[in-house]
Design a protein around this motif. Sequence first.
Motif, mmCIF file in Angstrom:
data_model
loop_
_atom_site.group_PDB
_atom_site.id
_atom_site.type_symbol
_atom_site.label_atom_id
_atom_site.label_comp_id
_atom_site.label_asym_id
_atom_site.label_seq_id
_atom_site.Cartn_x
_atom_site.Cartn_y
_atom_site.Cartn_z
ATOM 1 N N VAL A 250 -7.132 34.080 2.211
ATOM 2 C CA VAL A 250 -7.231 35.091 3.255
ATOM 3 C C VAL A 250 -6.964 36.498 2.731
ATOM 4 O O VAL A 250 -7.518 37.477 3.248
ATOM 5 N N ASN A 251 -6.160 36.633 1.696
ATOM 6 C CA ASN A 251 -5.840 37.958 1.159
ATOM 7 C C ASN A 251 -6.757 38.376 0.021
ATOM 8 O O ASN A 251 -6.553 39.439 -0.571
ATOM 9 N N THR A 252 -7.747 37.561 -0.304
ATOM 10 C CA THR A 252 -8.661 37.864 -1.416
ATOM 11 C C THR A 252 -10.084 37.791 -0.890
ATOM 12 O O THR A 252 -10.764 36.761 -0.987
ATOM 13 N N ARG A 253 -10.563 38.881 -0.326
ATOM 14 C CA ARG A 253 -11.877 38.868 0.321
ATOM 15 C C ARG A 253 -13.019 38.511 -0.622
ATOM 16 O O ARG A 253 -13.936 37.786 -0.210
ATOM 17 N N PRO A 254 -13.050 38.954 -1.883
ATOM 18 C CA PRO A 254 -14.177 38.563 -2.754
ATOM 19 C C PRO A 254 -14.294 37.056 -2.973
ATOM 20 O O PRO A 254 -15.365 36.582 -3.368
ATOM 21 N N SER A 255 -13.234 36.304 -2.708
ATOM 22 C CA SER A 255 -13.268 34.849 -2.904
ATOM 23 C C SER A 255 -13.459 34.085 -1.601
ATOM 24 O O SER A 255 -13.364 32.852 -1.610
ATOM 25 N N TRP A 256 -13.708 34.770 -0.509
ATOM 26 C CA TRP A 256 -13.855 34.083 0.769
ATOM 27 C C TRP A 256 -15.045 33.123 0.745
ATOM 28 O O TRP A 256 -16.062 33.371 0.096
ATOM 29 N N THR A 257 -14.894 32.035 1.496
ATOM 30 C CA THR A 257 -16.010 31.137 1.765
ATOM 31 C C THR A 257 -16.702 31.566 3.052
ATOM 32 O O THR A 257 -16.188 32.403 3.807
ATOM 33 N N VAL A 258 -17.850 30.964 3.334
ATOM 34 C CA VAL A 258 -18.631 31.400 4.485
ATOM 35 C C VAL A 258 -17.933 31.047 5.797
ATOM 36 O O VAL A 258 -18.032 31.799 6.785
ATOM 37 N N SER A 259 -17.213 29.938 5.850
ATOM 38 C CA SER A 259 -16.496 29.589 7.078
ATOM 39 C C SER A 259 -15.352 30.564 7.341
ATOM 40 O O SER A 259 -15.092 30.930 8.494
ATOM 41 N N LEU A 260 -14.669 30.990 6.299
ATOM 42 C CA LEU A 260 -13.599 31.975 6.472
ATOM 43 C C LEU A 260 -14.158 33.330 6.885
ATOM 44 O O LEU A 260 -13.593 34.021 7.746
ATOM 45 N N GLY A 261 -15.283 33.718 6.299
ATOM 46 C CA GLY A 261 -15.906 34.977 6.689
ATOM 47 C C GLY A 261 -16.352 34.970 8.138
ATOM 48 O O GLY A 261 -16.209 35.964 8.857
ATOM 49 N N LEU A 262 -16.875 33.846 8.604
ATOM 50 C CA LEU A 262 -17.308 33.755 9.999
ATOM 51 C C LEU A 262 -16.124 33.835 10.944
ATOM 52 O O LEU A 262 -16.218 34.451 12.011
ATOM 53 N N SER A 263 -15.009 33.229 10.588
ATOM 54 C CA SER A 263 -13.826 33.293 11.456
ATOM 55 C C SER A 263 -13.301 34.725 11.571
ATOM 56 O O SER A 263 -12.816 35.130 12.634
ATOM 57 N N GLN A 264 -13.403 35.484 10.507
ATOM 58 C CA GLN A 264 -12.968 36.877 10.572
ATOM 59 C C GLN A 264 -13.904 37.708 11.453
ATOM 60 O O GLN A 264 -13.462 38.632 12.133
ATOM 61 N N LEU A 265 -15.184 37.370 11.448
ATOM 62 C CA LEU A 265 -16.104 38.050 12.358
ATOM 63 C C LEU A 265 -15.779 37.737 13.809
ATOM 64 O O LEU A 265 -15.828 38.615 14.677
ATOM 65 N N ALA A 266 -15.448 36.465 14.082
ATOM 66 C CA ALA A 266 -15.142 36.064 15.455
ATOM 67 C C ALA A 266 -13.882 36.723 15.965
ATOM 68 O O ALA A 266 -13.733 36.943 17.173
ATOM 69 N N GLY A 267 -12.954 37.056 15.074
ATOM 70 C CA GLY A 267 -11.704 37.667 15.504
ATOM 71 C C GLY A 267 -11.741 39.181 15.563
ATOM 72 O O GLY A 267 -10.723 39.806 15.889
#
Length: 309
Positions: A250-267
Motif C-alpha cells: 500500500v505504501n509503494t505505488r509503483p509495485s501496486w497490483t491491479v486489484s489494489l489500484g482499483l480499490s484506491q479508485l473506489a475509495g
Amino acid sequence: MAVPVETRRPASPSRPPEGSRWTRDVIETKIFAVLRWVVIIGLVLVTLFPFYYMFILSIRPLDSLLRDPGSLVIPFGELNWSSYQNILTPQEDGGQGFLKFMGNSAMVALGTVLISLIVAIPGSYAISRLNFFGRRQVSALFLAVYLFPSILLAIPLFTFFTRLGLRGQLVALLIVYVAQVIPVTIYMLRNYFDTIPTSLEEAAALDGCSRLGVLRRISLPLAMPAIISNGLFVFMIAWNEFLFALLFLVNTRPSWTVSLGLSQLAGSIEVPTTVLMAGSVILTLPIIIIFFAAERLLTEGLTAGAEKG
C-alpha cells in the motif's frame, strides 16, 4: 365330412384415443424442454448483465451518465473512450497508471503459476504413487491449511517481511501466494494422478524407463488437462487477490497490483464513476478471456481431479 376350421385374422391394432398422445411423460418432457432454455437464458442474463452495464458506464460521457444513469443503450456518437485512456495513462502524465499495475499483477500471477506447478507436480505424483509413512496424513494436512482464514496470518507475515526488508516488493507477494496455492494444487493433482492406470506406468518401467522417465513420458501427458486447469485456477487467485497486496504494497505505488489500484479508485471521491468502471472492466476482462479460451480444459481437469479422494 370335415368341418372347416374358421381362420382367425389377427386383430387390427386399435387406434389410441385422440388425446392419448398427451401423456404425462410427453407433457413433462415438453415442459422441461421449455424450462431448460428459460433457465439458460436467465443465467446468461444474470451473469452477463452486470458486466454489460459496467462496460456501458465506462464508455458514457459523465454528463450523460448524470442525466440518465439507468440507460442501457447509448447512441454511437456518444461513445467516449477517454476513461480507458485515463486509466492506462501513467500517473506522471496525469493518468491512473493501470498499465503498470496490470504488468505487476501479470508478473506475480504467472510467477505463482510457474513455481506452484514446479513444486506441486512432483509432490502430488509422489503422494499418489509412492508409499511412505504418513502418506494419508500429508493430504489431510494440506487441506487443513484452509481451515484458517488468511487474516490470521496478516500480522505475522507483515512483521516477518518487514524484518527481512521485503515489504513493498512484489517478491514478498509472490512467496505468500505460492505458499497459499501449493497445498490445494498438490491435493487436486494428486487426485488426478490417482485416476491414471498404474498398468501404463508399469509397462513403461518394464521397457526400461526410470521413475522420472515414466513421469515425463506417461503421467505428465495424460495429466495435462489437470495441470492446465490448475494453472488457470492459480492464475485467477493471484490476479484477483487483494488482502496481502494491500498489506505489503500500500505504501509503494509503483509495485501496486491491479486489484489494489482499483480499490484506491473506489475509495477516492475525486475519481469519476466512468473511470472506476473502466478500471473494473480492465480488471475483469483478462480473467473472462482466459476462462472462455480454456473452459473445456478447466472443466475436464477439475472434474477428473474430484473423482477420487
